[in-house]
Design a protein around this motif. Sequence first.
Motif, PDB file in Angstrom:
ATOM      1  N   ALA A  77       0.835  -1.207   0.000  1.00  0.00           N
ATOM      2  CA  ALA A  77       0.000   0.000   0.000  1.00  0.00           C
ATOM      3  C   ALA A  77       0.870   1.258   0.000  1.00  0.00           C
ATOM      4  O   ALA A  77       0.622   2.211  -0.752  1.00  0.00           O
ATOM      5  CB  ALA A  77      -0.935  -0.003   1.209  1.00  0.00           C
ATOM      6  N   VAL A  78       1.917   1.252   0.846  1.00  0.00           N
ATOM      7  CA  VAL A  78       2.786   2.433   0.961  1.00  0.00           C
ATOM      8  C   VAL A  78       3.613   2.625  -0.315  1.00  0.00           C
ATOM      9  O   VAL A  78       3.715   3.740  -0.846  1.00  0.00           O
ATOM     10  CB  VAL A  78       3.705   2.308   2.195  1.00  0.00           C
ATOM     11  N   LYS A  79       4.191   1.540  -0.820  1.00  0.00           N
ATOM     12  CA  LYS A  79       5.010   1.647  -2.033  1.00  0.00           C
ATOM     13  C   LYS A  79       4.151   1.969  -3.256  1.00  0.00           C
ATOM     14  O   LYS A  79       4.663   2.436  -4.271  1.00  0.00           O
ATOM     15  CB  LYS A  79       5.793   0.349  -2.262  1.00  0.00           C
ATOM     16  N   GLY A  80       2.842   1.724  -3.141  1.00  0.00           N
ATOM     17  CA  GLY A  80       1.918   2.089  -4.212  1.00  0.00           C
ATOM     18  C   GLY A  80       1.439   3.521  -4.095  1.00  0.00           C
ATOM     19  O   GLY A  80       0.546   3.951  -4.836  1.00  0.00           O
ATOM     20  N   GLY A  81       1.990   4.279  -3.148  1.00  0.00           N
ATOM     21  CA  GLY A  81       1.681   5.694  -3.030  1.00  0.00           C
ATOM     22  C   GLY A  81       0.606   6.042  -2.019  1.00  0.00           C
ATOM     23  O   GLY A  81       0.065   7.154  -2.043  1.00  0.00           O
ATOM     24  N   GLN A 120      -1.271   5.152   2.197  1.00  0.00           N
ATOM     25  CA  GLN A 120      -0.970   4.865   3.603  1.00  0.00           C
ATOM     26  C   GLN A 120      -1.706   3.605   4.040  1.00  0.00           C
ATOM     27  O   GLN A 120      -2.677   3.183   3.404  1.00  0.00           O
ATOM     28  CB  GLN A 120      -1.412   6.046   4.483  1.00  0.00           C
ATOM     29  N   GLY A 121      -1.235   3.026   5.127  1.00  0.00           N
ATOM     30  CA  GLY A 121      -1.870   1.830   5.669  1.00  0.00           C
ATOM     31  C   GLY A 121      -2.260   2.028   7.120  1.00  0.00           C
ATOM     32  O   GLY A 121      -1.676   2.853   7.830  1.00  0.00           O
ATOM     33  N   LEU A 170      -5.138   0.977   2.570  1.00  0.00           N
ATOM     34  CA  LEU A 170      -5.409  -0.357   3.128  1.00  0.00           C
ATOM     35  C   LEU A 170      -5.673  -0.265   4.626  1.00  0.00           C
ATOM     36  O   LEU A 170      -4.926   0.396   5.349  1.00  0.00           O
ATOM     37  CB  LEU A 170      -4.205  -1.285   2.890  1.00  0.00           C
ATOM     38  N   VAL A 171      -6.733  -0.934   5.059  1.00  0.00           N
ATOM     39  CA  VAL A 171      -7.012  -1.100   6.487  1.00  0.00           C
ATOM     40  C   VAL A 171      -6.914  -2.588   6.812  1.00  0.00           C
ATOM     41  O   VAL A 171      -7.605  -3.404   6.201  1.00  0.00           O
ATOM     42  CB  VAL A 171      -8.416  -0.577   6.866  1.00  0.00           C
TER      43      VAL A 171
END
Length: 682
Positions: free
Chosen positions: A302-306, A308-309, A382-383
Motif C-alpha cells: 500500500a505504501v510503495k503504491g503511493g 498509507q496503511g 489499506l485497512v
Amino acid sequence: MKLDQITVRQIKGVSAQKEQELHAFGVHTVADLLDYFPFRYEDYRIRGLAETKDGEKVTVQGKIMGAPVMQRYGRAKSRLTCKVVVDGVLVTAVWFNRHFLQEQLVPGREVVLTGKWEQRRLQLTVSDSEFPDKGTAKTGTLQPVYSVGGSLTQPWMRKTMKQAITQFGSLIEEMLPVELIDKHRLMPRSEAIMRIHQPDDTAAGQGARRRLVYEELFLFQLKLQAYRSLNRSRKDGVAIVVDPEIIRSFVRTLPFELTDSQKKVVNEILADMRQPSCMNRLLQGDVGSGKTVVAAIALLAAVKGGHQGALMVPTEILADQHMRSLQKLFEPVGLQVALLTGSMTERKRRDVLAGLQMGLIDIIVGTHAIIQDGVVFRSLGLVVTDEQHRFGVNQRSILRRKGMSPDVLTMTATPIPRTLAITAFGDMDVSTLRERPHGRKPIKTYWVKHGMLDRVLGFIRREVDAGRQAYFICPLIEESDKLDVQNAIDLHIQMGQAFPDMPIGLLHGRLGAAEKDEVMRAFSDNEIKVLVATTVVEVGVDVPNATLMIIMDAERFGLSQLHQLRGRVGRAEHQSYCVLIADPKSEIGRERMKVMTETDDGFEVSRRDLDLRGPGDFFGTKQSGVPEFRLADMAADFAVLEEARDDAADLTTRPEFWSDAIYARLRQRLQSDQLFQGELLD
C-alpha cells in the motif's frame, strides 16, 4: 397494517404486565412474537411401554386400579402414588407436590400420564396427567416449549401464540419470491409460522422448520451477496500496483523464510489490491501461523503504491505490541510507523494527526481511534483489522464519508473449516494459512488431575528458573457459591504463598483499561513471572518469553477457547507447554481433554469443536461476526446454507432483481437492514 407495527398489547389476553415481561425477551410486536420460535416440543402422543427405553419420557393411557396414597413432607411437599394398569402391566404412578389430584384418582377411571419411565421399578414419575372423560387438551399432540420466565408460563405462551395466529395470521406476508418457493418445494410463510407453533405431527413441524431455516439463511446471505455484488461493480476503490521486486527485496530482509502457505496468501492479497474495486478479504490462520508478516507485506505494498496503511486492533496493549513489531520489520526499508490510541496525550495525538494528514506517517497502528472524527489521512489505501474487529458496514461507512474507499484485510485466529468460512463470510474472499512458520516447535499438551497441582507448581518453578514465564488461567474472577471451580483472586493469593520470591500478576475483566495495560506491560517486560488471569488473555496477547500455559478446571472451556489460550505460548523458538488441570465428570469434558492432547492443529480442533458443541457455541465468541440465528444451525443446516448462498448470489447479480416489482419486498428488506445510504453502498 403490518405485523411489525402492531404491539403485543393488541393480542387478546395480553395485559400491561405481560407486555412488559415480553419486552424483556425482545418481543415488542406481533411480528416479534410469531418469530419467537419454540426450541423443542413435548411429545404427548401415546406410546406403549414395550417400545419405551428405561429413563425415557413417555405418554401412556391406562386405568386406575387402586386408591391413591398420600405422603406429606414438611408444610408444602407431598408424594402421591397410585396403581395404574398400562398395556396389561401394573405400574406405580408417582406425583410430587400434586396433592390436589388425590380426589380425581378414582379406581376404574381412565387416565393419560406423561412422565419418566423407570423400567426396573415399573414406576412412572408423572409430570403431566389428563383425564379422557373431561376432554384432553394435550393428549396426542406435540406441544411447543418456549424460553419463558417470570409470570410467563408455557401454557400462557402457547395460548397467546395461538391467539396471535387467530387474530393476525391473515396479515403474515410472504418474504420469498415464488421461484424459490417452487424450486425448493417450501411451505408458504403463513403456513410455516402456524405449523412451527402448532404442528399436527412431526412431518408438519419439520416442513415448517425447513421453510423458516431456508428463509433465515437466505435473508442473511442476500445481504452479504448484495454487498459483494455492488462492491465489485463499484470502481471507486484504490488500485495499488507495486513492482514485484520491491516485495521480493523486502522478503529477503526478513529473519525467516516465508512458508508456501504465506507466499500463496500474499499473492492472493496483492492480486486483490491491484483491482479498482475494494478488497474485502478474510485472512484466517491458526494461532502462530504468521498472519502478521502477511499483513506487513500488504501494508508495504500500500505504501510503495503511493498510499498509507492502517492496522486496527482490539486493545491498546496489542496496538503497542504490533507497532513495535512493524517498526522492527520496516526498519530496513525506512517506513514510518506510528501509534494512535485513546490514552495518548493531546500533544502527541496532534503530532500524529498532523503526520497522517501530511503523509509523513506511512502506517498507523491503533484501536478504533484511527477511524474516529478528526483523523484525516492523506491517502488511505489499506485497512488491516485484527481479531474481534471484523471490519463491518458502519466502519466502511465512516471511511467513505471521509472520501476514502480503502482495501480491507481482516485477520482472525479462529480457524473455521474453509467451506463453512466461505459460506458464513459470504461477503468476503477467504485466504487460509495452514502451515506453522519454520523453526516453531509444536506445543506439548498434558492433561493432569487436580491432585497433581504440586507437580505443576514444580514445573512453573523450573520454567521461571530457566528465564521463562507462565500463564495460569481460571474460569472465574472470584469465588462463587454456585460453581465449585477455581477463581483467579484466590489462586493469585495461593501462588503468592507458593512462590513468595516471585512477582505474580493478576489480570481479569473487572480491572480498568489502564490497570489491565499496566499488568500486561509488566508481564511483557518480564517484571511479572507468573500471570494469573481469566480468559481476557485469550486473544492477541503476544509475550514470546512465556512458555507455560496452565488452565485450571479446563473442562469448563470449549475446545476452540482452549486452543486460543494454548496459542498464547509457543510464540518463539523455546519449547512451550500447555497443562490442562481437570477432573471432568461429563463425557464431553473428557473428549475435550483428549482432543487437546492429541492435536495442536487449530482446524482439526475447530472441526471437533463443531461436532461436540455445535456452531452456536463455536461462533458464540462473537469474534467471527456470524449472527446467532433463531432456528438455523450452521453445521446441521450447512447444505441449506449453501443453497441459500447460491440463490442469493444468483439473484443479486441479475439486473431485474434491482428493478422488478416481484423483488420489491427483498429490496425493502435490504433497505431496512441499512445496507444502503442513498445510492451508495454503506
